[in-house]
Design a protein around this motif. Structure first.
Motif, PDB file in Angstrom:
ATOM      1  N   HIS A  90     108.952  33.413  33.895  1.00 13.63           N
ATOM      2  CA  HIS A  90     109.424  32.480  32.869  1.00 13.63           C
ATOM      3  C   HIS A  90     108.361  31.430  32.550  1.00 13.63           C
ATOM      4  O   HIS A  90     108.121  31.113  31.387  1.00 13.63           O
ATOM      5  CB  HIS A  90     110.727  31.813  33.313  1.00 13.63           C
ATOM      6  N   SER A  91     107.700  30.916  33.570  1.00 14.55           N
ATOM      7  CA  SER A  91     106.650  29.919  33.334  1.00 14.55           C
ATOM      8  C   SER A  91     105.516  30.510  32.495  1.00 14.55           C
ATOM      9  O   SER A  91     104.929  29.818  31.665  1.00 14.55           O
ATOM     10  CB  SER A  91     106.113  29.365  34.654  1.00 14.55           C
ATOM     11  N   GLY A  92     105.227  31.792  32.680  1.00 11.61           N
ATOM     12  CA  GLY A  92     104.214  32.467  31.872  1.00 11.61           C
ATOM     13  C   GLY A  92     104.639  32.611  30.422  1.00 11.61           C
ATOM     14  O   GLY A  92     103.825  32.488  29.502  1.00 11.61           O
ATOM     15  N   LEU A  93     105.928  32.886  30.197  1.00 10.50           N
ATOM     16  CA  LEU A  93     106.438  32.942  28.821  1.00 10.50           C
ATOM     17  C   LEU A  93     106.311  31.584  28.147  1.00 10.50           C
ATOM     18  O   LEU A  93     105.931  31.492  26.977  1.00 10.50           O
ATOM     19  CB  LEU A  93     107.898  33.398  28.803  1.00 10.50           C
ATOM     20  N   LEU A  94     106.611  30.515  28.887  1.00  8.30           N
ATOM     21  CA  LEU A  94     106.463  29.179  28.316  1.00  8.30           C
ATOM     22  C   LEU A  94     105.001  28.888  27.988  1.00  8.30           C
ATOM     23  O   LEU A  94     104.699  28.311  26.935  1.00  8.30           O
ATOM     24  CB  LEU A  94     107.030  28.119  29.264  1.00  8.30           C
ATOM     25  N   ASP A  95     104.089  29.315  28.859  1.00  7.55           N
ATOM     26  CA  ASP A  95     102.652  29.161  28.580  1.00  7.55           C
ATOM     27  C   ASP A  95     102.263  29.938  27.329  1.00  7.55           C
ATOM     28  O   ASP A  95     101.498  29.453  26.489  1.00  7.55           O
ATOM     29  CB  ASP A  95     101.809  29.639  29.762  1.00  7.55           C
ATOM     30  N   LEU A  96     102.768  31.167  27.208  1.00  8.10           N
ATOM     31  CA  LEU A  96     102.477  31.990  26.034  1.00  8.10           C
ATOM     32  C   LEU A  96     102.983  31.310  24.773  1.00  8.10           C
ATOM     33  O   LEU A  96     102.272  31.207  23.769  1.00  8.10           O
ATOM     34  CB  LEU A  96     103.109  33.379  26.175  1.00  8.10           C
ATOM     35  N   LEU A  97     104.225  30.841  24.787  1.00  5.77           N
ATOM     36  CA  LEU A  97     104.790  30.179  23.611  1.00  5.77           C
ATOM     37  C   LEU A  97     103.974  28.952  23.235  1.00  5.77           C
ATOM     38  O   LEU A  97     103.713  28.708  22.048  1.00  5.77           O
ATOM     39  CB  LEU A  97     106.252  29.811  23.864  1.00  5.77           C
ATOM     40  N   THR A  98     103.562  28.192  24.232  1.00  2.00           N
ATOM     41  CA  THR A  98     102.722  27.025  23.969  1.00  2.00           C
ATOM     42  C   THR A  98     101.412  27.446  23.315  1.00  2.00           C
ATOM     43  O   THR A  98     100.966  26.823  22.349  1.00  2.00           O
ATOM     44  CB  THR A  98     102.460  26.237  25.267  1.00  2.00           C
ATOM     45  N   SER A  99     100.812  28.527  23.797  1.00  2.00           N
ATOM     46  CA  SER A  99      99.546  28.997  23.220  1.00  2.00           C
ATOM     47  C   SER A  99      99.728  29.494  21.784  1.00  2.00           C
ATOM     48  O   SER A  99      98.781  29.502  21.003  1.00  2.00           O
ATOM     49  CB  SER A  99      98.924  30.099  24.083  1.00  2.00           C
ATOM     50  N   LEU A 100     100.952  29.889  21.433  1.00  2.00           N
ATOM     51  CA  LEU A 100     101.253  30.324  20.068  1.00  2.00           C
ATOM     52  C   LEU A 100     101.660  29.155  19.167  1.00  2.00           C
ATOM     53  O   LEU A 100     102.000  29.349  18.004  1.00  2.00           O
ATOM     54  CB  LEU A 100     102.379  31.367  20.088  1.00  2.00           C
ATOM     55  N   GLY A 101     101.641  27.950  19.710  1.00  2.00           N
ATOM     56  CA  GLY A 101     101.951  26.770  18.916  1.00  2.00           C
ATOM     57  C   GLY A 101     103.404  26.344  18.958  1.00  2.00           C
ATOM     58  O   GLY A 101     103.810  25.445  18.220  1.00  2.00           O
ATOM     59  N   MET A 102     104.195  26.963  19.833  1.00  4.30           N
ATOM     60  CA  MET A 102     105.609  26.595  19.953  1.00  4.30           C
ATOM     61  C   MET A 102     105.748  25.401  20.884  1.00  4.30           C
ATOM     62  O   MET A 102     105.012  25.265  21.850  1.00  4.30           O
ATOM     63  CB  MET A 102     106.434  27.729  20.571  1.00  4.30           C
ATOM     64  N   ARG A 103     106.719  24.594  20.603  1.00  3.45           N
ATOM     65  CA  ARG A 103     107.108  23.526  21.511  1.00  3.45           C
ATOM     66  C   ARG A 103     108.079  24.133  22.521  1.00  3.45           C
ATOM     67  O   ARG A 103     108.943  24.921  22.151  1.00  3.45           O
ATOM     68  CB  ARG A 103     107.792  22.419  20.723  1.00  3.45           C
TER      69      ARG A 103
END
Length: 174
Positions: A90-103
Motif C-alpha cells: 500500500h505504501s508503494g501505491l501511495l508513492d506511485l500516486l504521488t509520483s503521478l501527481g496525485m495527492r
C-alpha cells in the motif's frame, strides 16, 4: 520501503481510486455559490461533496479535493504493469500516486505511514487525532491498512470490505 514500478514505453491507463472531499474553504465557497444560484445552504461538507458530485446540471461550480489511495489495471493494461500494481505494498501505491501527481492522505499530515508495531499505529492515531482540527478538512476516523500486498491477498475480502483495512473511528468533535 520505496517501491519501483516498471515504466512502459507505451502510455497506459489505470483506474485511480480515492476519496473526494471539500476543504473548509471549498465548502464555504460551494455553499455560497449554491445559495447565490437560489438553492439552500449545504448542511455539512460530506453531504455537500457527495450531493454536488451527483448533481448533473448544477447552475454553479464546485471545486473538490481528491485524495488517491489505489491504482488498478484496466482492460488492455500490460501484464507487466498489472503485475507490478498487484505486488506493490500500500505504501508503494501511495508513492506511485504521488509520483503521478496525485495527492494522497500520506501528504495531509507529515510523519511515517508504516509501522511494525501496534504501539506505532496507536501513536500515529493519537497524532492524527490531535492534529485533525488543523487539517483544513474534517475527518471522523482513520483507515488502518496492512501494507504488504501478499498480506492483503491472504486476508482477502468480506462481502462488503477488505479484511486488510479497518476503519478506526475518532471521538466526536466537541
Amino acid at each position: 520501503m520505496a517501491s519501483v514500478i516498471s515504466r512502459s514505453a507505451v502510455p497506459e491507463t489505470v483506474e485511480i481510486r480515492g476519496e473526494v472531499l471539500l476543504t473548509r474553504e471549498q465548502y464555504e465557497a460551494a455553499t455560497a455559490a449554491r445559495v447565490a444560484a437560489g438553492g439552500d445552504p449545504f448542511s455539512n461538507p460530506r453531504s455537500a461533496a457527495a450531493g454536488s458530485m451527483r448533481t448533473k446540471n448544477r447552475p454553479y461550480e464546485v471545486e473538490w479535493t481528491f485524495f488517491g489511495y489505489s491504482a488498478l489495471p484496466l482492460d488492455g493494461t500490460s501484464d507487466t504493469l498489472a503485475t507490478d500494481l498487484a505486488n506493490l505494498p500500500h505504501s508503494g501505491l501511495l508513492d506511485l500516486l504521488t509520483s503521478l501527481g496525485m495527492r494522497t492522505s500520506a501528504a495531509a499530515l507529515p510523519g511515517d505511514i508504516r509501522y511494525d508495531t501496534l504501539d506505532g499505529v496507536l501513536t500515529r492515531i493519537k497524532e492524527i487525532g490531535d492534529a485533525r482540527a488543523g487539517l483544513g478538512f474534517g475527518i471522523d476516523g482513520i483507515v488502518i491498512k496492512t501494507d504488504p500486498a501478499l498480506d492483503q491477498e491472504q486476508a482477502g475480502f468480506s462481502s462488503r470490505a477488505p479484511r486488510w483495512a479497518i476503519a478506526y473511528k475518532l471521538p466526536a468533535d466537541t
